[in-house]
Design a protein around this motif. Structure first.
Motif, PDB file in Angstrom:
ATOM      1  N   LYS A   1      19.351 -43.088 -53.079  1.00  0.00           N
ATOM      2  CA  LYS A   1      20.719 -42.685 -52.755  1.00  0.00           C
ATOM      3  C   LYS A   1      21.708 -43.440 -53.634  1.00  0.00           C
ATOM      4  O   LYS A   1      21.417 -44.534 -54.132  1.00  0.00           O
ATOM      5  CB  LYS A   1      21.032 -42.979 -51.281  1.00  0.00           C
ATOM      6  N   LYS A   2      22.898 -42.869 -53.779  1.00  0.00           N
ATOM      7  CA  LYS A   2      23.961 -43.531 -54.525  1.00  0.00           C
ATOM      8  C   LYS A   2      24.171 -44.947 -53.982  1.00  0.00           C
ATOM      9  O   LYS A   2      24.196 -45.160 -52.766  1.00  0.00           O
ATOM     10  CB  LYS A   2      25.256 -42.720 -54.406  1.00  0.00           C
ATOM     11  N   ASN A   3      24.287 -45.900 -54.883  1.00  0.00           N
ATOM     12  CA  ASN A   3      24.505 -47.325 -54.610  1.00  0.00           C
ATOM     13  C   ASN A   3      23.265 -48.077 -54.131  1.00  0.00           C
ATOM     14  O   ASN A   3      23.322 -49.289 -53.939  1.00  0.00           O
ATOM     15  CB  ASN A   3      25.657 -47.561 -53.625  1.00  0.00           C
ATOM     16  N   GLN A   4      22.148 -47.382 -53.951  1.00  0.00           N
ATOM     17  CA  GLN A   4      20.924 -48.058 -53.526  1.00  0.00           C
ATOM     18  C   GLN A   4      20.346 -48.857 -54.695  1.00  0.00           C
ATOM     19  O   GLN A   4      20.383 -48.429 -55.846  1.00  0.00           O
ATOM     20  CB  GLN A   4      19.902 -47.022 -53.040  1.00  0.00           C
ATOM     21  N   PHE A   5      19.810 -50.047 -54.386  1.00  0.00           N
ATOM     22  CA  PHE A   5      19.244 -50.911 -55.412  1.00  0.00           C
ATOM     23  C   PHE A   5      17.766 -50.606 -55.629  1.00  0.00           C
ATOM     24  O   PHE A   5      17.008 -50.456 -54.678  1.00  0.00           O
ATOM     25  CB  PHE A   5      19.398 -52.384 -55.035  1.00  0.00           C
TER      26      PHE A   5
END
Length: 194
Positions: free
Chosen positions: A35-39
């Motif tokens: 997902k967006k912003n997931q590391f």
């Protein structure tokens, strides 16, 4: 009927693997949706995978002494990425790798890559190609920072990835170029007027 378009695209980009070797490699790849912003990797962790970005945008960055994020690289569709120093040397990563938008990624673990190396010379050559890609990408990045002006870096980035401003915030692009956001705005204004 199975649509092999993406499969052939991946195959071509993963060093023109023949059918047999592509199928063998596929059995080791793990596909994950981030997902967006997931590391994918955090500073201080070991990097245990080489990633192949099927679709999406990923960035690598580090924190300077003041705690500011400094973007080292952006990765787009069909790019390999990793903290290869951490991956090769089993050392703590000095960088973070983060999805900038929802991304589909194939991961190959170090253990599985080493398993492939034991099988035949073909896979050792495959590993050398991965190393070469990672080395030359890093070398190009350092040379851009050393030898090119911010405007030249901007022009190169924009010509290579014309849609970059649609998926990456200006503050991240400015950090990547090694300039302040205000300087990026001035460069963009001059570029638009040409």
């Amino acid at each position: 009927m199975k649509d092999n378009t993406n499969e052939h695209k991946e195959k071509g980009l993963l060093f023109q693997l023949d059918e047999e070797h592509y199928n063998e490699l596929s059995s080791y790849l793990i596909e994950i949706k981030y997902k967006k912003n997931q590391f994918l990797l955090k500073e201080g962790d070991f990097c245990k995978h080489v990633g192949f970005l099927k679709k999406g945008v990923v960035r690598s960055y580090y924190l300077n002494d003041n705690g500011c994020e400094i973007n080292f690289n952006f990765y787009f569709d069909n790019h390999l990425f990793s903290d290869y120093e951490s991956f090769l040397c089993n050392m703590d990563s000095k960088i973070n790798i983060q999805a900038m938008e929802d991304s589909d990624i194939l991961l190959l673990s170090k253990h599985d890559l080493e398993t492939l190396y034991q099988k035949e010379d073909y896979w050792r050559e495959f590993g050398r190609k991965i190393t070469g890609i990672m080395y030359f990408e890093t070398k190009k990045r350092f040379e851009d920072l050393l030898y090119l002006s911010p405007e030249q870096r901007y022009n190169n980035l924009f010509s290579e990835y014309p849609k970059i401003f649609q998926s990456i915030a200006l503050k991240h692009i400015a950090s990547y170029l090694g300039i302040k956001p205000q300087s990026l705005s001035r460069i963009r204004s001059r570029s638009i007027k040409r």
